[in-house]
Design a protein around this motif. Structure first.
Motif, PDB file in Angstrom:
ATOM      1  N   GLN A 132       0.834  -1.203   0.000  1.00  0.00           N
ATOM      2  CA  GLN A 132       0.000   0.000   0.000  1.00  0.00           C
ATOM      3  C   GLN A 132       0.868   1.252   0.000  1.00  0.00           C
ATOM      4  N   ARG A 133       1.917   1.246   0.793  1.00  0.00           N
ATOM      5  CA  ARG A 133       2.795   2.412   0.912  1.00  0.00           C
ATOM      6  C   ARG A 133       3.643   2.627  -0.339  1.00  0.00           C
ATOM      7  N   THR A 134       4.065   1.544  -0.968  1.00  0.00           N
ATOM      8  CA  THR A 134       4.971   1.669  -2.111  1.00  0.00           C
ATOM      9  C   THR A 134       4.264   1.500  -3.448  1.00  0.00           C
ATOM     10  N   GLY A 135       3.030   1.062  -3.411  1.00  0.00           N
ATOM     11  CA  GLY A 135       2.331   0.785  -4.654  1.00  0.00           C
ATOM     12  C   GLY A 135       2.868  -0.449  -5.343  1.00  0.00           C
ATOM     13  N   ASP A 136       3.570  -1.295  -4.573  1.00  0.00           N
ATOM     14  CA  ASP A 136       4.197  -2.502  -5.113  1.00  0.00           C
ATOM     15  C   ASP A 136       3.188  -3.634  -5.131  1.00  0.00           C
TER      16      ASP A 136
END
Length: 158
Positions: A141-145
């Motif tokens: 969620q934080r990295t869009g990974d």
């Protein structure tokens, strides 16, 4: 703290079909990995001439890796107690244990990858990116990974 049989304890402690996160690791995962590494590293050691530095180094590496496997197995036994008791979200030592499982497993699996072509190598032995599904979801969620390696993590909302 009771050590009696809890409903669903066997299900909680059963090895995962596919290893996706280090929380899925169980003591039963270590024995076959330890056997493969001992056999392959033993072959390498025996291939070195007796009494040489190369032979000594290969034997010491085999002993060290075997000790690392035993240490991981011990840590997994402690982890399984925490799982059975439902204490895996405690801060402090439990989380330190959780993180070390990921690190220790990945180090051993990296060595085992060198023998991936051997018939005793299991496809389930692969590096793990996350300790738990919540960590995977948070990082993604934080990295869009979205490249989570096939982890199908479900949260309480989903």
């Amino acid at each position: 703290m009771t050590h009696g049989t809890t409903p669903g304890r066997d299900d909680i402690l059963a090895p995962a079909v596919v290893l996706e996160i280090s929380d899925d690791l169980r003591s039963a995962d270590v024995g076959p990995l330890q056997d493969l590494l001992a056999a392959r590293l033993g072959e390498i050691a025996r291939a070195q001439p007796e009494g040489t530095e190369a032979r000594w180094a290969a034997e010491q590496l085999a002993r060290t890796i075997d000790a690392d496997c035993r240490d991981l197995d011990d840590a997994l036994a402690a982890w399984e107690v925490e799982l059975a008791e439902g204490d895996i979200d405690q801060a402090g030592l439990v989380q330190t244990l959780r993180q070390s499982l990921l690190t220790d497993w990945n180090r051993l699996v990296e060595i085992a990858q060198r023998f991936a072509g051997h018939p005793d190598h299991l496809p389930r032995w692969r590096p793990l990116r996350y300790s738990c599904a919540e960590e995977a979801a948070f990082v993604e969620q934080r990295t869009g990974d979205a490249s989570h390696g096939g982890i199908s993590h479900a949260t309480a909302e989903g």
